[in-house]
Design an enzyme around this catalytic site. Structure first.
Site, PDB file in Angstrom:
ATOM      1  N   VAL A 281      79.877  15.020  53.834  1.00  0.00           N
ATOM      2  CA  VAL A 281      78.507  14.923  53.562  1.00  0.00           C
ATOM      3  C   VAL A 281      77.927  15.927  52.916  1.00  0.00           C
ATOM      4  O   VAL A 281      77.169  15.773  52.137  1.00  0.00           O
ATOM      5  CB  VAL A 281      77.894  14.633  55.040  1.00  0.00           C
ATOM      6  CG1 VAL A 281      76.249  14.590  54.851  1.00  0.00           C
ATOM      7  CG2 VAL A 281      78.430  13.183  55.429  1.00  0.00           C
ATOM      8  N   ALA A 282      78.293  17.035  53.107  1.00  0.00           N
ATOM      9  CA  ALA A 282      77.569  18.352  52.652  1.00  0.00           C
ATOM     10  C   ALA A 282      77.988  18.451  50.784  1.00  0.00           C
ATOM     11  O   ALA A 282      77.141  18.584  50.202  1.00  0.00           O
ATOM     12  CB  ALA A 282      78.079  19.693  53.488  1.00  0.00           C
ATOM     13  N   ILE A 284      79.305  16.234  48.990  1.00  0.00           N
ATOM     14  CA  ILE A 284      79.122  15.076  47.906  1.00  0.00           C
ATOM     15  C   ILE A 284      77.855  15.023  47.344  1.00  0.00           C
ATOM     16  O   ILE A 284      76.820  14.940  48.083  1.00  0.00           O
ATOM     17  CB  ILE A 284      79.245  13.563  48.539  1.00  0.00           C
ATOM     18  CG1 ILE A 284      80.948  13.619  49.075  1.00  0.00           C
ATOM     19  CG2 ILE A 284      79.016  12.617  47.773  1.00  0.00           C
ATOM     20  CD1 ILE A 284      81.308  12.268  49.674  1.00  0.00           C
ATOM     21  N   GLU A 286      75.139  13.642  46.260  1.00  0.00           N
ATOM     22  CA  GLU A 286      74.580  12.327  46.351  1.00  0.00           C
ATOM     23  C   GLU A 286      73.309  12.454  45.800  1.00  0.00           C
ATOM     24  O   GLU A 286      72.608  11.597  45.322  1.00  0.00           O
ATOM     25  CB  GLU A 286      74.762  11.471  47.409  1.00  0.00           C
ATOM     26  CG  GLU A 286      73.963  11.676  48.604  1.00  0.00           C
ATOM     27  CD  GLU A 286      74.426  12.884  49.306  1.00  0.00           C
ATOM     28  OE1 GLU A 286      75.712  13.022  49.618  1.00  0.00           O
ATOM     29  OE2 GLU A 286      73.571  13.697  49.942  1.00  0.00           O
ATOM     30  N   ASP A 328      53.620  11.169   9.960  1.00  0.00           N
ATOM     31  CA  ASP A 328      52.615  10.470   9.192  1.00  0.00           C
ATOM     32  C   ASP A 328      51.671  11.780   8.712  1.00  0.00           C
ATOM     33  O   ASP A 328      51.572  12.670   9.535  1.00  0.00           O
ATOM     34  CB  ASP A 328      51.725   9.394   9.936  1.00  0.00           C
ATOM     35  CG  ASP A 328      52.432   8.284   9.901  1.00  0.00           C
ATOM     36  OD1 ASP A 328      53.306   7.810   9.163  1.00  0.00           O
ATOM     37  OD2 ASP A 328      51.997   7.370  10.806  1.00  0.00           O
ATOM     38  N   ASP A 618      51.708   4.212  13.209  1.00  0.00           N
ATOM     39  CA  ASP A 618      50.515   3.637  13.917  1.00  0.00           C
ATOM     40  C   ASP A 618      50.391   2.250  13.495  1.00  0.00           C
ATOM     41  O   ASP A 618      49.842   1.477  14.471  1.00  0.00           O
ATOM     42  CB  ASP A 618      49.266   4.549  13.341  1.00  0.00           C
ATOM     43  CG  ASP A 618      49.317   4.791  11.795  1.00  0.00           C
ATOM     44  OD1 ASP A 618      49.953   3.965  11.051  1.00  0.00           O
ATOM     45  OD2 ASP A 618      48.418   5.400  11.505  1.00  0.00           O
ATOM     46  N   ASP A 622      54.897  -0.339  11.494  1.00  0.00           N
ATOM     47  CA  ASP A 622      55.787   0.993  11.512  1.00  0.00           C
ATOM     48  C   ASP A 622      56.837   0.562  12.835  1.00  0.00           C
ATOM     49  O   ASP A 622      57.555   1.222  13.014  1.00  0.00           O
ATOM     50  CB  ASP A 622      55.043   1.983  11.942  1.00  0.00           C
ATOM     51  CG  ASP A 622      54.139   2.565  10.788  1.00  0.00           C
ATOM     52  OD1 ASP A 622      54.666   2.249   9.741  1.00  0.00           O
ATOM     53  OD2 ASP A 622      53.189   3.281  10.916  1.00  0.00           O
ATOM     54  N   ASN A 711      73.850  23.162  53.829  1.00  0.00           N
ATOM     55  CA  ASN A 711      73.854  22.399  52.840  1.00  0.00           C
ATOM     56  C   ASN A 711      72.320  21.882  53.105  1.00  0.00           C
ATOM     57  O   ASN A 711      71.864  21.887  51.690  1.00  0.00           O
ATOM     58  CB  ASN A 711      74.711  20.957  52.991  1.00  0.00           C
ATOM     59  CG  ASN A 711      74.702  20.426  51.865  1.00  0.00           C
ATOM     60  OD1 ASN A 711      75.094  20.440  50.946  1.00  0.00           O
ATOM     61  ND2 ASN A 711      74.035  19.382  52.045  1.00  0.00           N
ATOM     62  N   ASP A 715      70.545  23.854  49.774  1.00  0.00           N
ATOM     63  CA  ASP A 715      70.909  23.143  48.562  1.00  0.00           C
ATOM     64  C   ASP A 715      69.292  22.339  48.343  1.00  0.00           C
ATOM     65  O   ASP A 715      69.006  22.410  47.062  1.00  0.00           O
ATOM     66  CB  ASP A 715      71.760  21.835  49.021  1.00  0.00           C
ATOM     67  CG  ASP A 715      73.312  22.346  48.814  1.00  0.00           C
ATOM     68  OD1 ASP A 715      73.381  23.894  48.525  1.00  0.00           O
ATOM     69  OD2 ASP A 715      74.182  21.695  48.610  1.00  0.00           O
TER      70      ASP A 715
HETATM   71  P1  ADP Z   1      48.814   7.348   5.212  1.00  0.00           P
HETATM   72  O1  ADP Z   1      50.353   7.480   5.388  1.00  0.00           O
HETATM   73  O2  ADP Z   1      48.276   8.705   4.527  1.00  0.00           O
HETATM   74  O3  ADP Z   1      48.200   6.945   6.274  1.00  0.00           O
HETATM   75  P2  ADP Z   1      48.432   4.653   4.492  1.00  0.00           P
HETATM   76  O4  ADP Z   1      49.399   3.833   4.266  1.00  0.00           O
HETATM   77  O5  ADP Z   1      47.243   4.367   5.420  1.00  0.00           O
HETATM   78  O6  ADP Z   1      48.707   6.145   4.053  1.00  0.00           O
HETATM   79  O7  ADP Z   1      47.335   4.146   2.941  1.00  0.00           O
HETATM   80  C1  ADP Z   1      48.063   4.355   1.585  1.00  0.00           C
HETATM   81  C2  ADP Z   1      46.999   4.336   0.700  1.00  0.00           C
HETATM   82  O8  ADP Z   1      46.346   3.162   0.887  1.00  0.00           O
HETATM   83  C3  ADP Z   1      46.107   5.270   0.692  1.00  0.00           C
HETATM   84  O9  ADP Z   1      46.334   6.442  -0.251  1.00  0.00           O
HETATM   85  C4  ADP Z   1      44.919   4.733   0.013  1.00  0.00           C
HETATM   86  O10 ADP Z   1      44.843   4.760  -1.421  1.00  0.00           O
HETATM   87  C5  ADP Z   1      45.012   3.239   0.435  1.00  0.00           C
HETATM   88  N1  ADP Z   1      44.209   2.897   1.728  1.00  0.00           N
HETATM   89  C6  ADP Z   1      44.402   3.407   2.713  1.00  0.00           C
HETATM   90  N2  ADP Z   1      43.450   2.905   3.660  1.00  0.00           N
HETATM   91  C7  ADP Z   1      42.684   1.839   2.958  1.00  0.00           C
HETATM   92  C8  ADP Z   1      41.629   0.888   3.272  1.00  0.00           C
HETATM   93  N3  ADP Z   1      41.040   0.916   4.307  1.00  0.00           N
HETATM   94  N4  ADP Z   1      41.412  -0.060   2.255  1.00  0.00           N
HETATM   95  C9  ADP Z   1      41.780   0.019   0.818  1.00  0.00           C
HETATM   96  N5  ADP Z   1      42.838   0.892   0.535  1.00  0.00           N
HETATM   97  C10 ADP Z   1      43.376   1.917   1.623  1.00  0.00           C
HETATM   98 MG    MG Z   2      47.050   5.349   7.366  1.00  0.00          MG
END
Ligand code: ADP
Ligand code: MG
Length: 883
Positions: A281-282, A284, A286, A328, A618, A622, A711, A715
């Site tokens: 018991v001591a 092991i 667990e 990003d 975001d 993605d 233990n 422990d």
């Molecule tokens: P990031 O990785 O910098 O966030 P995005 O993918 O959001 O880039 O944007 C890529 C490009 O799209 C920007 O460089 C800009 O030229 C254009 N863009 C970003 N937001 C808008 C928007 N709301 N309307 C129109 N064009 C946009």
């Molecule tokens: Mg963006």
């Protein structure tokens, strides 16, 4: 039979639900909340405290021990029986306590990651917790959101929904509000309904809630709910496996102790049985998996305070091993607080201060009209890129509201990060004609433009013009400005709501550009430097222009000032065969102009190199990359629900520096688990060894009460307290442990072995000393004293060894020796419990010990302290040899 929702018109559906297009009133919402309850999917309920308590006894060894204790009780051995009961109950109480603590930590996390919805109630748009939705609520949807309940769609604009969660179909489905006639349609074909937990991948819409919680289509599939997120981490499984192996080994040893004990000693069978079961018991471990879980779970709480919300427990583990962070740019490395600085119009560059304008300026019109941000009472709300444009107009004292009214919007094509454009179709005042305004990335927009508005004249866009424009764009970008270009075109298509990009965004008339500054976050440069010293490489991944990306990357020291070779664009990535990409991937730190699908490629290439990759994201698109990465990092503020859902951790402040703080935490947690393990397992090894040798040598053996007590006391308390040790100073100076490391890497295994041997050796040494140079002359006292001294020595060794374990390789003789309050108290408590058995005569009989003279205590003290000294010496020698 009553018609189903998909067979009802929008009007009928609203009527059935007793709602209107402007939403429910607050009073009605309250009524419905009480009537329908909360919009949540019930998962299994937690076990009650009592259940948890009894669960602790569902352990074969514990049951055997209890049976043995009952037998002992009848055989008249009261003291052993009492101690056994006491220890078993205390163990169960701690077990429950620990489990509850871990559960609380995990529940707290769930609460922090609740989702919200945008609804219309009594005509006002507001954001509410999705759990508070009621049938009849009007929900607003946009790309990236997760549908919060089952909806009948009322209005749609290019709406596409991915329903894999429900139908398994991963290709997004186009949706519209039109009535469907057939009554028996498969769920996937009910195009005017949207289902809870499916994802909006494109477009916008409005819908009315028709079902919530368990009444929804997902709610009906009960099995899917219990499919819990993978809650155990790879290393946890590893540990569980190991503790099973150890259990078997220890059972074998315990059996040996029992058999040989009976053969060599005059001790009774019952007594030997109790001793060997107590040993099992001591020894092991667990509690091992529990300690790992609790330490991980507590780590999540600390991380949450630092604004990193852990969604999946394994992330705590992998965070500490991170080697690459792909981040990003916009919003994570930078503040995402844009403001317009430069204007490019009529092929000339000017600053905001020198640019005078009015509502007739097509540039201003495009800025304001091809824009989805909204003016609310709290100020501007929406994408910072877009709010910056409105702010510019407001700063020029222009009547933005009037402009929007005159050019009322007819339709729009939403922004997406593949196309990098956004457009709106509007009326023209005093005209029946319509106009398209487009804004977006310059290269995309220029490709679709055939004319240019130059000094109020529309003329052909020449190659020379394009060159001039591109040069200006470069100039803006190298100053780390984010560039947006603008265009317009007459719009002649019949007004449908769903216009396509191909047919509308072409033959554009180029108007101009603006350069916006998006300042870097002040703490990021420092964080990147810290990552570097921790052996972690930071990558920048952005949809933004190459020059803007390069300029910011250089400022943040992601790449060297003159380094152009460290930058690659999405276009260049496309040219490279996968094998070539994988070979060369380590040369680039900045990936500019990439679309979300490139992100998956980039992550995979780095993973091919054996790296553990964290990646931020975001947008809806993605999600695949977030899932592919070892650690998907979602954005709490700007992130879409879909991206958050695909992530392992969420940054509640969107800040890159938070990732580094989380990595630091992850490393601390991992190191602390190693400390606990090293301490616990070497202690168990020491105990097993001592008992085994005592048996083999035909010496006296520890009584069951003594074994169980040591233990329990030494422990439980220190091992848990080691789990909450503070981070050591050099924790971010070590190289990442890499993907192959386990809790036993980095010398932990060998330390367990030698330290366990040392514990056993010292304990037996003291025992031998006491027998050889007896303090008393009566032979019965000699044996009792020797055993008591061995007992005390083993206890002291373990308490002091806990201090050794505060650092695996570093010295403990620093100011940090007493920096963990939990640890200090646990040592004090454990010492009191340990030595009260000997020092307080009333307990002596129960624990089968004798009082000791000071000379004997001195021997114990020296024997016990030797452990501390030797381990520190070994660490010192190891450090010297390493240099
Ligand atoms: P990031 O990785 O910098 O966030 P995005 O993918 O959001 O880039 O944007 C890529 C490009 O799209 C920007 O460089 C800009 O030229 C254009 N863009 C970003 N937001 C808008 C928007 N709301 N309307 C129109 N064009 C946009
Ligand atoms: Mg963006």
């Amino acid at each position: 039979m009553a018609k189903k929702y998909h067979q009802l018109t929008v009007k009928e559906a609203l009527a059935v639900l007793a709602s209107t297009s402007s939403g429910l009133t607050p009073i009605e919402v309250n009524k419905r909340l009480t009537k329908f309850g909360s919009n949540t999917l019930n998962t299994q309920k937690n076990a009650s405290l009592l259940e948890k308590f009894f669960n602790q006894f569902k352990n074969l060894m514990i049951i055997i021990l209890l049976i043995a204790a009952i037998i002992a009780l009848f055989a008249g051995d009261l003291s052993d029986a009492i101690i056994i009961f006491l220890v078993v109950i205390l163990n169960a109480v701690f077990g429950v306590f620990q489990e509850a603590k871990a559960e609380n930590a995990i529940n707290a996390l769930k609460k922090m990651t609740t989702t919200t919805s945008r609804v219309k109630r009594a005509g006002k748009i507001m954001i509410i917790k999705s759990a508070d939705l009621v049938p009849g609520d009007i929900v607003l949807l946009e790309a990236g959101e997760i549908i919060p309940a089952d909806l009948r769609l009322l209005k749609t604009n290019n709406l596409k929904i991915e329903e894999a969660a429900l139908t398994g179909e991963s290709v997004p489905v186009e949706k519209s509000a039109a009535v469907l006639t057939a009554s028996e349609l498969p769920l996937g074909d009910r195009h005017n309904l949207a289902y809870m937990n499916t994802n909006v991948t494109y477009g916008t819409a409005e819908g009315v809630v028709i079902a919530i919680g368990m009444q929804t289509e997902v709610g009906k599939i009960a099995t899917m709910l219990n499919k819990a997120e993978s809650a155990t981490t790879p290393l946890q499984k590893n540990i569980t496996h190991l503790s099973k192996l150890l259990s078997i080994l220890i059972l074998v040893i315990a059996a040996l102790v029992f058999i040989i004990g009976i053969a060599l000693h005059r001790s009774s069978v019952l007594n030997m049985l109790l001793t060997s079961i107590s040993l099992a018991v001591a020894a092991i471990p667990e509690g091992l998996p529990a300690i790992v879980t609790i330490t991980l779970a507590l780590g999540t709480q600390v991380m949450a305070k630092k604004k990193a919300l852990i969604r999946k427990l394994p992330a705590v583990e992998s965070l500490g091993a991170t080697q690459i962070i792909a981040s990003d740019k916009t919003g994570t490395l930078t503040q995402n607080k844009m403001s317009v600085e430069k204007i490019y119009r009529n092929l000339k560059l000017s600053t905001v201060a020198t640019y005078s304008t009015n509502l007739n300026d097509p540039l201003v019109q495009a800025m304001v009209l091809a824009n989805d941000s909204q003016q609310t009472e709290q100020g501007l709300s929406g994408d910072p890129t877009e709010t910056a444009l409105i702010q510019f107009a407001l700063d020029q004292n222009l009547n933005v509201a009037k402009l929007k009214q005159d050019f009322s919007r007819q339709a729009s094509i939403p922004f997406d990060s593949e196309r990098k454009l956004m457009s709106a179709v509007t009326n023209i005042p005093n005209s029946t004609k319509k106009q398209l305004f487009t804004k977006g990335a310059l290269d995309e927009l220029l490709q679709r433009s055939s004319k240019i508005l130059d000094n109020n004249q529309v003329r052909e866009l020449t190659i020379a013009d394009k060159k001039t424009i591109l040069a200006a764009n470069r100039q803006l970008a190298t100053q780390a400005l984010r560039v947006l270009a603008f265009a317009y075109a007459p719009f002649n298509q019949p007004a449908t709501t769903d216009i396509s990009s191909q047919s509308a965004e072409r033959d554009l008339i180029f108007i101009g550009m603006v350069g916006m500054i998006d300042p870097q976050r002040p703490e990021v440069k420092q964080a990147i430097a810290e990552a570097k010293s921790a052996g972690i490489r930071t990558l920048m991944i952005t949809g933004d222009h190459r020059d803007t990306a390069t300029a910011i990357a250089q400022r943040l020291e992601i790449i060297q000032p003159a380094d152009q070779a460290g930058v690659i664009t999405g276009h260049e990535l496309d040219q490279l065969p996968t094998a070539e990409l994988e070979k060369q991937i380590e040369q680039w730190s900045v990936y500019a102009r990439v679309a979300p699908e490139h992100k998956v490629k980039i992550v995979k290439a780095w993973q091919k190199k054996g790296k553990i990759v964290a990646m931020t994201g975001d947008g809806v698109n993605d999600a695949p990359a977030l899932k592919t990465a070892d650690i998907g990092v979602g954005m709490g503020i700007t992130g879409t629900e879909v991206a958050k859902n695909a992530s392992d951790i969420i940054l509640s402040d969107d800040n890159f520096a938070t990732i580094i703080a989380a990595v630091r935490e992850g490393r601390r947690v991992f190191a602390n688990i190693q400390k606990s393990l090293q301490y616990l397992l070497s202690a168990n090894l020491g105990e097993v060894l001592t008992l085994f040798l005592m048996t083999m040598l035909g010496w006296d053996i520890f009584a069951p009460a003594q074994i169980l007590w040591i233990n329990l006391v030494t422990d439980t308390f220190p091992a848990i307290a080691l789990g909450v040790e503070k981070a050591e100073a050099d924790i971010m100076k070590r190289t990442p442990r890499g993907s192959k490391a386990t809790f036993f890497s980095d010398g932990v295994m060998s330390s367990i072995l030698y330290q366990g041997l040392l514990e056993g050796g010292l304990t037996l040494g003291v025992y031998w000393l006491a027998l050889t140079f007896p303090f008393h002359h009566s032979s019965s006292l000699i044996h009792a004293d020797a055993l008591t001294m061995a007992f005390a020595t083993l206890g002291l060794i373990q308490l002091l060894h806990a201090f050794n374990s505060k650092s695996l390789h570093g010295t403990i003789f620093t100011s940090k020796l007493f920096n963990n309050r939990t640890f200090n108290w646990s040592i004090i408590l454990a010492s009191v419990l340990m030595f009260a058995t000997i020092l307080i005569p009333a307990f002596n009989d129960t624990f089968k010990v004798t009082g000791l003279a000071w000379q004997q205590w001195l021997v114990v003290l020296i024997g016990g302290s030797l452990m501390l000294v030797i381990v520190e010496l070994v660490k010192l020698i190891q450090r010297i040899l390493k240099k």
